[in-house]
Design a protein around this motif. Structure first.
Motif, short mmCIF file in Angstrom:
data_model
loop_
_atom_site.label_atom_id
_atom_site.label_comp_id
_atom_site.label_asym_id
_atom_site.label_seq_id
_atom_site.Cartn_x
_atom_site.Cartn_y
_atom_site.Cartn_z
N GLN A 69 41.37 -142.25 -80.64
CA GLN A 69 42.50 -141.90 -79.78
C GLN A 69 42.91 -140.46 -80.05
OE1 GLN A 69 43.60 -144.25 -77.49
NE2 GLN A 69 41.85 -145.36 -78.33
N LYS A 74 40.18 -145.22 -68.98
CA LYS A 74 41.28 -145.84 -68.26
C LYS A 74 40.79 -147.17 -67.69
CE LYS A 74 40.58 -143.72 -63.69
NZ LYS A 74 41.22 -142.95 -62.59
N VAL A 77 39.44 -152.35 -71.60
CA VAL A 77 39.90 -153.03 -72.81
C VAL A 77 38.76 -153.00 -73.82
CG1 VAL A 77 41.56 -154.53 -71.67
CG2 VAL A 77 39.18 -155.25 -71.82
N GLU A 79 42.17 -151.07 -75.43
CA GLU A 79 42.72 -149.76 -75.14
C GLU A 79 42.78 -148.86 -76.36
OE1 GLU A 79 46.50 -150.43 -73.39
OE2 GLU A 79 45.69 -150.99 -71.42
N ASN A 80 42.94 -149.46 -77.54
CA ASN A 80 43.14 -148.66 -78.75
C ASN A 80 42.08 -148.95 -79.80
OD1 ASN A 80 45.68 -147.42 -77.89
ND2 ASN A 80 46.53 -149.48 -78.07
N TYR A 85 33.69 -150.79 -74.72
CA TYR A 85 34.74 -150.95 -73.72
C TYR A 85 34.25 -151.84 -72.57
CZ TYR A 85 36.68 -146.92 -76.17
OH TYR A 85 37.17 -146.06 -77.12
N LYS A 88 38.91 -153.76 -67.24
CA LYS A 88 40.01 -154.70 -67.10
C LYS A 88 39.72 -155.61 -65.92
CE LYS A 88 44.01 -152.26 -68.99
NZ LYS A 88 45.34 -151.66 -68.67
N GLU A 101 47.22 -149.39 -62.51
CA GLU A 101 47.24 -148.19 -63.34
C GLU A 101 48.45 -147.36 -63.00
OE1 GLU A 101 44.71 -144.06 -63.97
OE2 GLU A 101 44.18 -145.47 -62.41
#
Length: 256
Positions: A69, A74, A77, A79-80, A85, A88, A101
């Motif tokens: 980060q 965008k 998931v 996100e952090n 990835y 969503k 969004e």
């Protein structure tokens, strides 16, 4: 209207020289990725080379320790984290499919990556004694970009544009936003229609800010007679000027 560009190029230090080789020795406009590196090396540039520095490696390690980060993902998931990835879950609305969004927040966060301390774009315009104009832009790109990302640096009309009959323009800032507007092409065409450089630069920046009020960017404009000006949004911008009649470089500060 001669253009050469490279993008996503690794292992070769001097990107602007590689771009010039594309312009001079190919009928193409842009080469990308490892094949661009191979071309540049085949045409005499040093490489392949390890371009990582102690500073860049330390920066990357700290970024990994911070769960990767910030980044430019965008609608994914988790996100952090550092991934992998996944998209969503899509949200169906009637027959359409969209992703939820907060666009304004996304642009605000992304533009916050662009500031005086983490930006390294160099854009230049050169006029020779015959009045011919050359422009060029070179950059490492956005910090923590997604692998494969290409910004506005190699996009003709976005980061730079020139026309012997009119003048030239250079740009820097949030390239992912600015390239959607080809601001330097806009500036040159505005000057062709009679706008002064100051007005043309401000107009191009205003067009972007109207759609993306949280973006960060700047432009310099210079007409064929050497009259120059700048415009910026979201930061205080500086550009430099040197002519044969000047004893030293003059640094111009432009305020938002």
């Amino acid at each position: 209207m001669e253009v050469g560009a490279v993008a996503g190029m690794r292992y070769v230090k001097n990107g602007i020289k590689a771009a010039r080789l594309v312009m001079l020795y190919t009928q193409h406009t842009m080469l990308v990725g490892d094949q661009a590196s191979a071309f540049a090396i085949s045409m005499g540039l040093p490489g392949p080379s390890n371009l990582s520095s102690t500073e860049s490696m330390e920066k990357w390690i700290k970024w990994k320790e911070n769960q990767c980060q910030p980044n430019f993902r965008k609608n994914v998931v988790p996100e952090n984290s550092c991934g992998p990835y996944y998209r969503k879950k899509d949200v169906n609305v009637g027959e359409k499919t969209c992703l939820v969004e907060d666009v304004a927040e996304h642009i605000r966060m992304k533009s916050s990556y662009v500031d005086f301390h983490n930006h390294d774009t160099i854009s230049m315009a050169i006029f020779d004694k015959s009045g011919h104009i050359a422009v060029g832009t070179s950059t490492n790109g956005a910090s923590f970009k997604i692998p494969g990302r290409v910004g506005d640096g190699p996009i003709a009309g976005s980061s730079a544009y020139g026309d012997d009959e009119v003048g030239a323009c250079g740009a820097t800032g949030d390239g992912d936003i600015m390239m959607r507007f080809l601001p330097c092409y806009q500036v040159v065409e505005s000057m062709r229609l009679g706008m002064e450089p100051r007005v043309a630069a401000k107009d191009a920046i205003s067009r972007i800010a109207k759609k993306y009020p949280n973006f960060v960017g700047a432009i310099f404009a210079v007409d064929k007679n050497g009259t120059h000006a700048g415009a910026c949004y979201g930061w205080t911008f500086q550009y430099s000027v040197r002519s044969p009649s000047m004893d030293d470089v003059e640094v111009i500060t432009v305020y938002p």
